[in-house]
Design an enzyme around this catalytic site. Structure first.
Site, short mmCIF file in Angstrom:
data_model
loop_
_atom_site.label_atom_id
_atom_site.label_comp_id
_atom_site.label_asym_id
_atom_site.label_seq_id
_atom_site.Cartn_x
_atom_site.Cartn_y
_atom_site.Cartn_z
N THR A 1 0.88 -1.19 0.00
CA THR A 1 0.00 0.00 0.00
C THR A 1 0.91 1.24 0.00
OG1 THR A 1 -0.25 -0.14 2.40
CG2 THR A 1 -2.00 -1.12 1.05
N LYS B 1 3.99 -6.83 4.07
CA LYS B 1 3.71 -5.46 3.67
C LYS B 1 3.42 -4.64 4.91
CE LYS B 1 0.35 -3.41 3.21
NZ LYS B 1 -0.39 -2.42 4.05
N THR C 1 1.11 -8.94 12.71
CA THR C 1 1.52 -7.72 12.01
C THR C 1 0.55 -7.36 10.92
OG1 THR C 1 3.22 -6.61 10.79
CG2 THR C 1 2.81 -8.87 10.19
#
Lengths: 414, 414
Positions: free
Chosen positions: B156, B183, B194
């Site tokens: 992103t 990511k 995470t």
């Protein structure tokens, strides 16, 4: 530029009978700026304080606690900026004591009747000799109407001096005054106290009432603000009652006159605390986070601080971007294990405009992006959260996170 | 620009027997970018995951938990970017289920054998029909060597795709592979998991070992990083063991081969977690905070996170300014009530240079400002803290706070 905060008009700052103030340029860290303040108190004054819970608390905080715990009634406060005298070990403690001694000599009082305060860079030694050199001239010029001078002299990264006054008329017609000053703009997440806040009144308050009031006032003001979540080593909030305006002592908490004084002290404290947020480093928005219907005040505060500390929420306010999912995320990680996301409602409010943003675990069906965008454009915005699980509530004040916060703190020592 | 992190060479990313990947441009939020990934698993694969503790957890996280708790063994993962499908209520849950159903139909598996993941903007509805439309073409092109494509497609605000591989040779000569992707760049303070991390191995691991290993690996990697202290609604870390490279099953924790696989899984997970910090929004420095000799791992983590979260410490690193008092202040407010400031020692370290900064409650007598300044200039810096009260230790990785963090997050949705 501070959010809706300008320097007070000196004529709005009322002297407090029994209090005189003076400032000097001692050259503690930089030349050519007022960096030393003395506040002298008439005999019979009573003082109560609350201080930082930071384990690396500054040397002057340790000395203040010691002197307030002793028998002697404080007769003077001495405040320097430039150097925080924190993280300075045994030498720092010695420097704070020497400062008290120097003040006691020029004022003719005892060293343990002096309360020292410092603010500025941590880990650097305090140049006491500069304070000693500046004091004799300073004390020849103590004045009851120097509150604004003091507000200027205690500033560090503040851009606006913070001071305000209120007066209340008691049942017998006596008028008592409450005047206070504060400083702070960064490293602001007071825990039991604040950066530096001094409020004085000429009301006569019994010591137990004063001790209770300083805590109540801190909880309603300095303990409900945050700029960056960093709790300082030097936070101190002091309430002074000289008693010089009245002969009767206010000694019980349900005394109607005490209630008036109490309300005014809290009002002044809250104004001073909010002024710190308005002048928060890089602030462009003043944000009120109000959390309602929680199971306890503590959990309401947790949720309010999670929102108020989130760098993502703060940058969204800076950008006037109604990226409201960030508020929900912060509520979700606030640490309340059995929170029901589907029961929570969130509003954005500004100047009478109240927009329901989220309910039922998602975006409210009535919500329109343009409504959120309209509210976000205001300089003062309220985030209101309904936890729907109890009767408690809490309010926290904060500001946004802007480029200037980074600039100010990257350049602080240069 | 990420700190010492560049896109991996595709030839360094080893296929994992039993795993095929494919990506597509589904146009979920913006056109012309790869935003949909499918990871297909051979029959017999085992999967374990850990997920965000955020109470506003995303719909796909809820569905993942449900599917992993059931009897069915996962056969596919589907990951979209653009929209997080969090804060989307009952419709969001339905959208996640429809996504699983669409994947199950094109792959010929059951819906409950599909694990869905989403990342992107919170509070916006997931356009499932776009995913449904893109899937048929995507699955015709599943390949074992598409790990880098997948690493790109799950980005992103990431600026660099994050992927790495390790191989270990077992006692019988079998080589097993561990490859993973991750990511994340902002809203990073994982709590039990995470943002998104996927690690696969073709080792054959018994389910109890796999379940234990995913937690161990998360604790040593994704649960030890922070960019901005914001715990996401979508954090997910998944460990896949296809078993396709070996017939023997590793079933006990003191098996020497298991230890080799375990070490490599943790190494890959840690590399992927650190890559998120290196690519942290606006990061110019990679900071390791190591806290030693605490009474418990938990208190070491508290102190490490207090330092790693402090905006003042982070801006000082950005400015390469050894404003070390801010580190002491953060240690002091970490919440350890009986901490003795005089016992604590703090070092700044970089590339073999180790500078004792603080001891005895203040600045170390040997400390020179130029030494601190020299270490602060490095791109990778370690803050090492000795609490001198026990045998526990903890490490946390973080980055600095720069102008670009504010810019990226102020502009995120525009």
């Amino acid at each position: 530029m501070a959010v809706n905060l300008t320097a007070p008009d000196p004529k709005d700052l009322r002297p407090v009978a029994g209090v005189r103030l003076g400032v000097a340029e001692a050259g503690i860290r930089k030349a050519g700026r007022r960096d030393l303040t003395v506040i002298s108190l008439a005999p019979g004054s009573r003082v109560a304080g609350v201080f930082t819970q930071n384990r690396f608390c500054a040397a002057p905080v340790q000395v203040c606690r010691e002197h307030l715990a002793g028998e002697a009634a404080p007769r003077a406060l001495v405040i320097n900026t430039g150097v925080a005298n924190a993280g300075t070990g045994a030498e720092g403690l010695e420097a704070a004591r020497r400062t008290c001694k120097a003040v006691s000599q020029v004022l003719g009082v005892e060293p343990q009747e002096v309360l020292p305060f410092s603010t500025g860079v941590i880990l650097e030694p305090l140049p006491v000799e500069k304070i000693e050199a500046a004091l004799p001239a300073l004390v020849t010029n103590l004045r009851p109407d120097a509150w604004l001078d003091a507000a200027y002299a205690i500033m560090t990264t503040d851009t606006v001096p913070k001071a305000c006054s209120r007066q209340v008329r008691l049942s017998d017609g006596t008028v008592v005054t409450i005047t206070g000053i504060s400083k702070g703009a960064g490293m602001i997440r007071p825990n039991m106290a604040t950066m530096l806040g001094f409020v004085a009144t000429d009301a006569r308050l019994a010591k137990p009432l004063l001790d209770a009031l300083v805590r109540e006032a801190a909880d309603e003001s300095f303990n409900a603000i945050t700029v960056d979540g960093d709790t300082s080593t030097n936070d101190s909030f002091v309430l002074i009652a000289t008693g010089a305006a009245m002969s009767r002592e206010l000694a019980v908490s349900d005394d109607e006159d005490y209630r008036k004084v109490r309300a005014a002290v809290i009002e002044v404290s809250r104004w001073l605390a909010q002024a710190i947020v308005r002048d928060g480093e890089g602030a462009t928005k003043f944000i009120t986070v109000r959390v309602e219907r929680g199971a306890s005040r503590e959990e309401c505060r947790k949720v309010a601080y999670a929102i108020a500390h989130s760098p993502l929420v703060k940058t969204a306010f800076f950008a006037s971007d109604p990226n409201l999912g960030r508020i929900l995320a912060a509520i979700g990680y606030a640490g309340i294990d059995d929170l029901d996301p589907a029961a929570i409602r969130v509003w954005l409010e500004a100047e009478g405009d109240s927009i329901l943003v989220a309910e039922g675990g998602g975006r409210a069906s009535s919500y329109r992006e343009e409504d959120g965008a309209r509210v976000m454009k205001h300089a003062e915005i309220t985030v209101r959260v309904d936890l729907a699980r109890g009767e408690a509530a809490a309010t926290v004040w904060t500001c946004d996170l802007s480029f200037d916060y980074v600039r100010i703190n990257a350049e602080y020592r240069s």
